[in-house]
Enzyme design. Structure first.
Site, PDB file in Angstrom:
ATOM      1  N   ASP A 179      18.715 -47.635  84.216  1.00 48.32           N
ATOM      2  CA  ASP A 179      18.977 -47.452  82.685  1.00 48.32           C
ATOM      3  C   ASP A 179      18.471 -48.033  81.864  1.00 48.32           C
ATOM      4  OD1 ASP A 179      21.874 -45.915  83.321  1.00 48.32           O
ATOM      5  OD2 ASP A 179      22.865 -47.235  83.440  1.00 48.32           O
ATOM      6  N   GLN A 195      28.728 -49.260  87.249  1.00 53.06           N
ATOM      7  CA  GLN A 195      29.028 -47.979  86.504  1.00 53.06           C
ATOM      8  C   GLN A 195      31.007 -47.759  86.021  1.00 53.06           C
ATOM      9  OE1 GLN A 195      26.052 -46.431  86.209  1.00 53.06           O
ATOM     10  NE2 GLN A 195      27.415 -44.721  85.373  1.00 53.06           N
ATOM     11  N   HIS A 250      32.315 -47.910  82.630  1.00 51.10           N
ATOM     12  CA  HIS A 250      31.098 -47.188  81.460  1.00 51.10           C
ATOM     13  C   HIS A 250      32.397 -46.854  80.846  1.00 51.10           C
ATOM     14  CE1 HIS A 250      27.567 -47.078  81.146  1.00 51.10           C
ATOM     15  NE2 HIS A 250      26.771 -46.487  82.351  1.00 51.10           N
ATOM     16  N   HIS A 303       5.879   3.021  79.487  1.00 51.51           N
ATOM     17  CA  HIS A 303       5.418   2.662  80.318  1.00 51.51           C
ATOM     18  C   HIS A 303       3.936   2.877  80.537  1.00 51.51           C
ATOM     19  CE1 HIS A 303       8.207  -0.399  79.015  1.00 51.51           C
ATOM     20  NE2 HIS A 303       7.837  -1.059  79.934  1.00 51.51           N
ATOM     21  N   GLU A 321      25.601 -38.171  90.431  1.00 54.36           N
ATOM     22  CA  GLU A 321      24.735 -38.681  88.780  1.00 54.36           C
ATOM     23  C   GLU A 321      23.934 -39.327  89.419  1.00 54.36           C
ATOM     24  OE1 GLU A 321      25.677 -40.048  84.546  1.00 54.36           O
ATOM     25  OE2 GLU A 321      26.422 -40.320  85.555  1.00 54.36           O
ATOM     26  N   HIS A 322      24.580 -40.837  90.146  1.00 50.99           N
ATOM     27  CA  HIS A 322      23.745 -41.660  90.526  1.00 50.99           C
ATOM     28  C   HIS A 322      23.871 -41.686  91.759  1.00 50.99           C
ATOM     29  CE1 HIS A 322      24.149 -43.091  86.047  1.00 50.99           C
ATOM     30  NE2 HIS A 322      23.039 -43.546  86.391  1.00 50.99           N
TER      31      HIS A 322
END
Length: 845
Positions: A773, A670, A673, A832, A739-740
């Site tokens: 992934d 990670q 990235h 109504h 996220e992960h």
């Protein structure tokens, strides 16, 4: 003044690294050269002092960016002559057990409890340095004697006090330690009745932005948050930019030679410092900083026909102009001509920098690092330039290859048992993302695409991607020749496709939900696909079939009528064949050869060749994210997006059963990235030996990776947090909402039930994040930045909407009528009530 001292072998002090980096004189103890270099890269400060046992070690420290090296007195005396010809006195300090006059140094640190002797010594030996500034004297007292009063009293006699970081805190409610702001302000002066301190706010280039006031509380908040916080005389505590978005990142804080004016060095974000929407309170910006601002604006929104736009779009032209202007500067002779040609060269050189995403602040950081070095290169020009020189030069050997950074790559370390609740909360935070400036850049691009359609897309593709396209949209069926792949690649994509399809097909609501809520009243819910969806696939030089699979397959499963894929073109104007092959497999109707905000705008508003879509999915850089947010907030656009997004992140929980090599590999997968990637390791009851094995693996594996330079930036601002129990780890993870989430645990499956917040979970040592992934079947487009508290990752349900229906029989009408009529009466909605009453009247005749 106080002089903080950090012991680099004490992990508990790591929580103060960033807070203390704001000050100009911070002593580093017990640190290896590589570790100090890592800290300088992490904090950006080149104002540290560090201890050296020899001249060789001192040279290494100066070369990595240390401002001042501290020698024991006896070591300095033996090396004094050698040092005199190497560096100026302002780069040298000595430490001694008793006051001793020493020549050739700028600072004397005395380790003693005899305060009076140090005061006398300071008075007798005061003086100015050869290069400006004054000699300073620091006393290292016993820890029990260090106090705010001691700092103030000794400061009045021009003696600074060394304060170990173990005695400092950013917390304002911790009376067992000294608050950093109070220690800093102990020797500051103010003659104002309200006790406020006059404060000059400047940018990284020392250009004045404006004049404000500070209090002890505001300074403490600035240091704690790392932002510009001041004291308004009328409104109280003033968090700069909290409402306007023009926030400030704190870089440095100090005060002038008399101690009666503070200086905040900040990085200004947004429109500027002044409420009049200018960068400074003294009018419009000028000079090189104004040029940088103009170039940044031109890069994103250049007027049609602009020469600067042409430079950004034509790398060969820009290179030629830089070389041309450099030659003209070399040939210039008189003062005016040299100034004129230098200005031209600076303009083109800065255009190159802005084009590459390099700021003036980045340049200045490198200048500061170079200025700290004491070893020097020979300085010879490369042979090809020497040959062009008018004056013949002696032949020189070929230039040596650039030095490879081999410094240790390591995360920050913390222990849950030794950090405060406040520090724990800080570790849960992500870096502040100020989107104001980006949205200002993105909005005009989107408006231009909305107005100019296909022509605008081609113009922006020429400007940003440097590709000239005659046709930027291709429609199905796609040319088989553009999708040719080698058998191994095709087989890999096909297997990934099958797994992802199988998992996402199982998510689809294929049956109508039917519930009889009471006799005669039947409610149902059924799904229908979103008709037109846009999928953004980052690319250009990158090859990202995986993102195309993750977005295209759920769209196909859901039954979306039109699938539009946008991806930047390659340099030859073509689409990456792997991406086009997946587009064919998922049944995409259009592929748009465009990236960035212009691609999002094309899908959001539609053009002559790009269908307008109803929802946009996909990851991207900050400009793509901002464009998606702008589109979603434009009510005339009527488009939805999948989720907000921030930098990629992973949180790994590991116990003693974990394999250090596997844990490190997952962290690095990670970290590569981007420089802003978030990487966290929660160490559950790990021994020091086991944790060190993981740290060693992180360094060793990173050094062998092609993207090591990126990892060198992301890993130092990542951290490991040690704790005793799995329960503590799961609580922190759920608060962080990663996220992960990767579980390297003895009973990893048993821990899944404890997960409350995460984008996707990877269970056990044989479940790397890479599987998710690419090909296990789950989706890799996931919520980041803590959004997994309230958002799901991309899934099939995101590509459908659910419609409810109800059907009532006469019996159902009779049973439910009175309830509905009464509720309508309470709310005063007579129409109504009447819609029921006219029916029930007939039923009850």
């Amino acid at each position: 003044m106080f002089v903080p001292s950090i012991d680099l072998v004490d992990a508990s002090q790591a929580s103060l690294y960033s807070s203390l980096s704001f000050f100009g004189s911070v002593i580093l103890k017990n640190g290896q050269v590589d570790q100090i270099k890592s800290l300088i890269n992490q904090t950006g400060s080149t104002l540290y002092w560090a201890y050296a046992k020899s001249v060789d070690e001192a040279v290494q420290l100066w070369d990595v960016g240390v401002l001042k090296v501290i020698f024991d007195l006896d070591v300095y005396q033996q090396a004094q002559q050698e040092l005199a010809g190497m560096v100026s006195e302002d780069r040298i300090a000595v430490t001694t057990g008793s006051p001793v006059a020493v020549q050739g140094v700028s600072t004397v640190i005395v380790v003693t409890s005899d305060v009076d002797a140090v005061k006398t010594f300071a008075a007798d030996n005061a003086g100015l340095l050869a290069h400006g500034g004054e000699k300073t004297f620091v006393v290292a007292l016993e820890e029990s004697s260090v106090s705010i009063d001691a700092i103030a009293t000794l400061g009045a006699d021009h003696v600074d006090v060394l304060v170990p970081a173990s005695l400092l805190t950013t917390a304002t409610d911790d009376t067992s330690k000294l608050n950093i702001a109070e220690a800093f302000l102990a020797t500051a002066k103010t003659d104002r009745p309200d006790g406020l301190y006059t404060t000059m706010v400047v940018d990284e280039f020392n250009k004045a932005l404006g004049l404000v006031y500070s209090s002890k509380q505001s300074v403490a908040e600035s240091i704690r948050l790392g932002q510009g916080v001041y004291q308004s005389r009328g409104r109280g505590l003033w968090h700069k930019g909290l409402t306007s978005g023009a926030t400030q990142t704190l870089k440095r804080i100090d005060y002038d030679c008399d101690g009666d004016a503070l200086r905040f060095v900040v990085e200004q974000h947004g429109a500027g410092f002044c409420h009049l929407n200018t960068r400074t309170c003294f009018g419009a910006d000028s000079g090189i900083t104004a040029l940088e601002k103009t170039l940044k604006e031109r890069k994103n929104n250049a007027p049609e026909g602009s020469y600067t736009a042409r430079l950004f779009g034509d790398a060969k032209l820009l290179r030629a102009k830089i070389m041309e202007e450099a030659e003209e500067l070399c040939d210039a002779t008189d003062k005016e001509e040299v100034a004129w040609e230098a200005a031209d060269l600076i303009y083109f050189a800065l255009t190159k920098c802005v084009s590459a995403g390099v700021s003036l602040a980045d340049i200045e950081k490198n200048l500061n690092k170079k200025a700290r070095k004491v070893t020097r290169r020979a300085g010879n020009a490369k042979p090809k330039w020497e040959e062009k020189s008018a004056t013949p030069a002696a032949p020189t050997p070929a230039a040596a290859p650039a030095a490879v950074d081999t410094g240790r790559i390591e995360m920050m370390k913390f222990d849950l048992t030794s950090i405060s609740k406040q520090k724990r909360d800080e570790l849960l935070l992500r870096p502040i993302i100020d989107s104001t400036e980006i949205i200002k850049r993105v909005t005009p691009i989107m408006q231009e695409v909305r107005k100019g359609g296909d022509a605008a897309i081609r113009n922006f593709t020429r400007q940003f991607d440097r590709v000239e396209l005659e046709q930027h949209t291709i429609t199905a069926p796609f040319d088989p020749a553009q999708m040719e792949l080698d058998p191994a690649t095709k087989a890999a994509i096909d297997q990934a496709y099958d797994n992802i399809y199988k998992f996402h097909d199982a998510q689809l609501d294929k049956e109508t939900l039917v519930v009889e809520t009471m006799p005669g009243v039947v409610c149902s819910r059924f799904s229908r696909p979103i008709e037109r969806v846009g999928l953004y696939v980052p690319g250009g030089t990158a090859v990202l079939p995986s993102t195309t699979l993750m977005l295209g397959i759920p769209a196909k499963v859901a039954g979306c009528r039109d699938i539009v894929i946008a991806t930047p073109p390659r340099s030859d104007g073509s689409v990456v064949p792997e991406v086009l092959y997946v587009a064919h497999k998922v049944g995409a109707s259009h592929v748009v050869k465009a990236g960035g905000a212009q691609a999002v705008a094309a899908m959001a508003y539609g053009t002559e060749t790009v269908p307008k879509v109803d929802k946009i999915f996909g990851p991207g850089n900050q400009y793509v994210t901002a464009a998606k947010m702008v589109a979603q907030n434009d009510t005339s656009c009527l488009v939805a997006i999948d989720m907000p997004a921030g930098p990629s992140e992973v949180l790994v929980i590991a116990d003693m059963s974990s394999n250090p090599a596997y844990v490190a590999a997952d962290l690095l997968s990670q970290a590569e990235h981007g420089a802003d990637s978030q990487v966290v390791l929660l160490a559950v009851d790990l021994t020091e030996e086991h944790l060190k094995k993981i740290e060693d693996e992180v360094h060793d594996q990173a050094m062998a990776l092609p993207r090591c330079d990126i990892i060198r930036k992301s890993i130092p601002h990542s951290f490991s947090l040690s704790m005793k129990t799995l329960e503590e780890a799961m609580e922190f993870s759920n608060d962080y909402a990663p996220e992960h989430l990767i579980l390297h645990l003895e009973d990893a499956p048993g821990a899944v039930c404890k997960v409350e917040n995460a984008g996707s979970v990877f269970v056990g040592q044989y479940s790397p994040e890479s599987f998710g992934d690419y090909a296990s079947g789950t989706n890799h487009t996931l919520p980041t930045y803590g959004y997994s508290r309230m958002y799901s990752g991309v899934n099939t349900n995101g590509f459908v909407k659910h419609i409810t229906s109800q059907e009532c029989t006469a019996e159902g009408m009779d049973r439910l009528a009175d309830t509905v009529m009464r509720l309508a009466e309470i709310e005063g909605l007579d129409a109504h009530r009447n819609a029921v009453a006219v029916r029930v009247k007939d039923l009850r005749k």
